[in-house]
Design a protein around this motif. Structure first.
Motif, mmCIF file in Angstrom:
data_model
loop_
_atom_site.group_PDB
_atom_site.id
_atom_site.type_symbol
_atom_site.label_atom_id
_atom_site.label_comp_id
_atom_site.label_asym_id
_atom_site.label_seq_id
_atom_site.Cartn_x
_atom_site.Cartn_y
_atom_site.Cartn_z
ATOM 1 N N TRP A 3 -0.342 61.316 37.518
ATOM 2 C CA TRP A 3 -0.872 62.409 38.330
ATOM 3 C C TRP A 3 -2.078 63.008 37.626
ATOM 4 O O TRP A 3 -1.955 63.527 36.522
ATOM 5 C CB TRP A 3 0.200 63.476 38.523
ATOM 6 C CG TRP A 3 1.361 63.022 39.335
ATOM 7 C CD1 TRP A 3 2.278 62.058 39.025
ATOM 8 C CD2 TRP A 3 1.744 63.527 40.613
ATOM 9 N NE1 TRP A 3 3.200 61.928 40.028
ATOM 10 C CE2 TRP A 3 2.907 62.819 41.017
ATOM 11 C CE3 TRP A 3 1.237 64.515 41.453
ATOM 12 C CZ2 TRP A 3 3.553 63.059 42.232
ATOM 13 C CZ3 TRP A 3 1.887 64.764 42.651
ATOM 14 C CH2 TRP A 3 3.020 64.038 43.030
ATOM 15 N N TYR A 30 -3.826 51.532 42.557
ATOM 16 C CA TYR A 30 -4.012 52.248 43.809
ATOM 17 C C TYR A 30 -4.288 53.718 43.501
ATOM 18 O O TYR A 30 -3.763 54.278 42.536
ATOM 19 C CB TYR A 30 -2.758 52.182 44.682
ATOM 20 C CG TYR A 30 -2.531 50.874 45.397
ATOM 21 C CD1 TYR A 30 -1.848 49.832 44.774
ATOM 22 C CD2 TYR A 30 -2.967 50.691 46.707
ATOM 23 C CE1 TYR A 30 -1.630 48.631 45.443
ATOM 24 C CE2 TYR A 30 -2.744 49.494 47.379
ATOM 25 C CZ TYR A 30 -2.076 48.468 46.741
ATOM 26 O OH TYR A 30 -1.858 47.288 47.406
ATOM 27 N N LEU A 75 -1.505 54.913 41.045
ATOM 28 C CA LEU A 75 -0.329 54.055 41.041
ATOM 29 C C LEU A 75 -0.703 52.674 40.541
ATOM 30 O O LEU A 75 -1.635 52.051 41.052
ATOM 31 C CB LEU A 75 0.250 53.923 42.449
ATOM 32 C CG LEU A 75 0.843 55.184 43.078
ATOM 33 C CD1 LEU A 75 0.977 55.011 44.577
ATOM 34 C CD2 LEU A 75 2.195 55.490 42.469
ATOM 35 N N GLU A 84 5.751 54.746 38.625
ATOM 36 C CA GLU A 84 5.949 56.120 39.103
ATOM 37 C C GLU A 84 4.634 56.855 39.322
ATOM 38 O O GLU A 84 4.609 57.896 39.954
ATOM 39 C CB GLU A 84 6.812 56.880 38.105
ATOM 40 C CG GLU A 84 8.246 56.361 38.044
ATOM 41 C CD GLU A 84 9.081 57.147 37.062
ATOM 42 O OE1 GLU A 84 10.245 57.473 37.396
ATOM 43 O OE2 GLU A 84 8.593 57.435 35.957
ATOM 44 N N GLN A 124 -3.775 57.410 45.321
ATOM 45 C CA GLN A 124 -3.122 58.089 46.440
ATOM 46 C C GLN A 124 -3.459 59.572 46.385
ATOM 47 O O GLN A 124 -2.949 60.301 45.539
ATOM 48 C CB GLN A 124 -1.608 57.886 46.422
ATOM 49 C CG GLN A 124 -0.923 58.431 47.660
ATOM 50 C CD GLN A 124 0.555 58.096 47.723
ATOM 51 O OE1 GLN A 124 1.185 57.807 46.708
ATOM 52 N NE2 GLN A 124 1.132 58.118 48.917
ATOM 53 N N LEU A 135 -6.184 50.779 47.705
ATOM 54 C CA LEU A 135 -6.381 49.819 46.619
ATOM 55 C C LEU A 135 -7.729 50.042 45.952
ATOM 56 O O LEU A 135 -8.768 50.060 46.605
ATOM 57 C CB LEU A 135 -6.304 48.388 47.156
ATOM 58 C CG LEU A 135 -6.502 47.285 46.118
ATOM 59 C CD1 LEU A 135 -5.324 47.249 45.133
ATOM 60 C CD2 LEU A 135 -6.657 45.921 46.793
ATOM 61 N N GLY A 141 -1.344 63.576 50.863
ATOM 62 C CA GLY A 141 -1.377 63.490 52.321
ATOM 63 C C GLY A 141 -1.913 62.179 52.850
ATOM 64 O O GLY A 141 -2.034 62.010 54.067
ATOM 65 N N GLN A 142 -2.238 61.261 51.957
ATOM 66 C CA GLN A 142 -2.757 59.964 52.382
ATOM 67 C C GLN A 142 -1.908 58.833 51.821
ATOM 68 O O GLN A 142 -1.131 59.022 50.885
ATOM 69 C CB GLN A 142 -4.214 59.802 51.926
ATOM 70 C CG GLN A 142 -5.168 60.828 52.512
ATOM 71 C CD GLN A 142 -6.596 60.605 52.066
ATOM 72 O OE1 GLN A 142 -6.962 59.523 51.612
ATOM 73 N NE2 GLN A 142 -7.425 61.635 52.203
ATOM 74 N N GLY A 143 -2.098 57.650 52.383
ATOM 75 C CA GLY A 143 -1.430 56.479 51.838
ATOM 76 C C GLY A 143 -2.206 55.930 50.649
ATOM 77 O O GLY A 143 -3.366 56.293 50.434
ATOM 78 N N PRO A 144 -1.594 55.075 49.873
ATOM 79 C CA PRO A 144 -2.292 54.489 48.721
ATOM 80 C C PRO A 144 -3.505 53.670 49.155
ATOM 81 O O PRO A 144 -3.455 52.967 50.163
ATOM 82 C CB PRO A 144 -1.230 53.590 48.085
ATOM 83 C CG PRO A 144 0.084 54.131 48.570
ATOM 84 C CD PRO A 144 -0.189 54.630 49.945
#
Lengths: 114, 113
Positions: free
Chosen positions: A110, A35, A91, A107, A37, A45, A40-43
């Protein structure tokens, strides 16, 4: 039980460079997900594997992103060349099977592209 | 465009207050999940709701799935600082056979002592 392992945790690269992220899912989990991310947004796919086969990569920018899951265990996500808008948390997640099972997330890795 | 719309985007409350966050869609979902994500970590599953109208309770958290299976809500009673986090709803669409989990953008909840 060990969770989903990801590395590296943090990476800063310049635009047009390449980067690779590694994921080791929970032992025995057939389904592996990557995913993206953005802050400020959701994950979102990017790609879903069932064992070592791809079942969904409809949102993967294939001109620059690639992923593989050799032998149906570990997986690598690569970005080449990176763009500024690729800055996000990547993710990795896994589940026993594709649908209806609990998805366990790592986790995250980044990425900052400057 | 997010398939699942969450509201509000941000919520800041005092310890002991109640709060409700919402997750809405025009699509029907076979199931909906709620996750909490803390800074620097991946999302962690809180609950899965499957049946329209279903209500599930997890200590001070109450989850409800809409009758038409298009929306859901999460209610927290007497919020505590430990409830701080990003709350994400996610769902499996009825038309998706391979289990592609769709996420909303999340509601950032901050509970101050």
């Amino acid at each position: 039980e060990a969770g989903v392992a990801q590395s590296p945790r943090y990476k800063i690269i310049e635009k047009r460079q390449s980067v690779a992220f590694w994921c080791n899912p929970i032992s025995g989990h057939a389904t592996l997900y990557w995913y993206q991310q953005i802050l400020g947004q959701g994950p979102k796919l990017l790609i879903q594997f069932q064992n070592n086969g791809v079942v969904d990569d409809s949102q993967l920018p294939k001109d620059r992103f690639s992923a593989e899951r050799l032998k149906g265990v570990d997986s690598t996500l690569k970005i080449q060349p990176a763009k500024l808008e690729d800055s996000a948390v990547y993710l990795c997640a896994s589940s026993l099977e594709a649908r209806g099972n609990t998805i366990y997330f790592g986790e995250g890795s980044w990425l900052t592209v400057v | 465009t997010q398939l699942l719309e969450q509201s509000p985007q941000f919520l800041s409350i005092q310890e002991g207050e109640n709060l409700t966050v919402y997750c809405n869609s025009s699509s029907v979902f076979s199931s909906l999940q709620w996750y909490r994500q803390e800074p620097g970590e991946g999302p962690v599953l809180l609950v899965t709701v499957v049946t329209g109208g279903e209500v599930k309770k997890l200590k001070r958290l109450t989850f409800q799935f809409g009758d038409a299976r298009k929306d859901s809500s999460l209610h927290i009673t007497a919020a505590q600082p430990g409830d701080t986090g990003l709350y994400l709803c996610a769902g499996y669409m009825t038309t998706d056979s391979w289990g592609k989990l769709q996420f909303g953008a999340g509601t950032q909840v901050v509970v101050t002592p």
